[in-house]
Write an enzyme that holds these catalytic residues in place. Structure first.
Site, PDB file in Angstrom:
ATOM      1  N   CYS A 182       1.156  -0.853  -0.344  1.00  0.00           N
ATOM      2  CA  CYS A 182      -0.571  -0.372  -0.303  1.00  0.00           C
ATOM      3  C   CYS A 182       0.842   1.170   0.163  1.00  0.00           C
ATOM      4  CB  CYS A 182      -1.250  -0.037   1.424  1.00  0.00           C
ATOM      5  SG  CYS A 182      -2.009   1.133   1.766  1.00  0.00           S
ATOM      6  N   VAL A 183       1.225   1.784  -1.358  1.00  0.00           N
ATOM      7  CA  VAL A 183       1.915   3.104  -1.251  1.00  0.00           C
ATOM      8  C   VAL A 183       0.957   3.749  -2.247  1.00  0.00           C
ATOM      9  CG1 VAL A 183       3.452   2.575  -2.805  1.00  0.00           C
ATOM     10  CG2 VAL A 183       3.833   3.939  -1.264  1.00  0.00           C
TER      11      VAL A 183
END
Length: 161
Positions: A45-46
């Protein structure tokens, strides 16, 4: 250096969709890691892989962003709630847990160790081609090689068009 992941050798996979570079790739850690922004299946998750993606960024920028995420995790955007909570409540315990998983799952062969004559020297990734003695990364469906195609497959594909 200076992070719980220092010295670790982490395998990753970037999945490029049919409309890449118009849409972002999907990133996955194949090596188990204790990090707030990495989910149980290795998904990353970025923001650059989601809402901040622009076609001109490229894969080098994605890899650099993931490297920065290892240096500076973002517990507010967590996929691993336990890692995020521990990071916010007790940094030292969080770092110790991340170091433990790094030591267990992400240690490659020592760089300065001589290679016995019966072993293949390390390849470009730094890993020997012989199977390691310790745990090996989980196999994923995308890691399978496609079976060799038969000669008639191309003709059948053309007929279907």
């Amino acid at each position: 250096e200076g992070t719980p992941y220092a010295g670790g050798l982490f395998r990753m996979k970037l999945v490029l969709g049919k409309d890449f570079p118009a849409s972002p790739p999907k990133g996955f850690f194949l090596t188990k890691i204790f990090h707030p922004n990495v989910g149980p299946s290795g998904e990353i998750c970025v923001n650059v892989l989601k809402r901040d993606w622009r076609a001109e960024l490229g894969l080098r920028h994605v890899l650099l962003t993931i490297r920065c995420l290892l240096i500076q995790p973002n517990p507010e955007s967590a996929l691993n709630e336990e890692a995020a909570r521990l990071l916010l409540e007790d940094f030292e315990r969080s770092a110790a847990r991340a170091r433990l998983l790094t030591d267990t799952h992400a240690r490659g062969p020592p760089r300065s160790a001589p290679h016995p004559k019966n072993e293949t020297p390390p390849g470009p990734s730094g890993l020997a081609h012989n199977p390691p003695d310790g745990p090996v990364p989980k196999k994923h469906a995308g890691d399978r090689k496609a079976p060799p195609k038969k000669k008639g497959d191309k003709k059948r594909a053309l007929r279907r068009l």
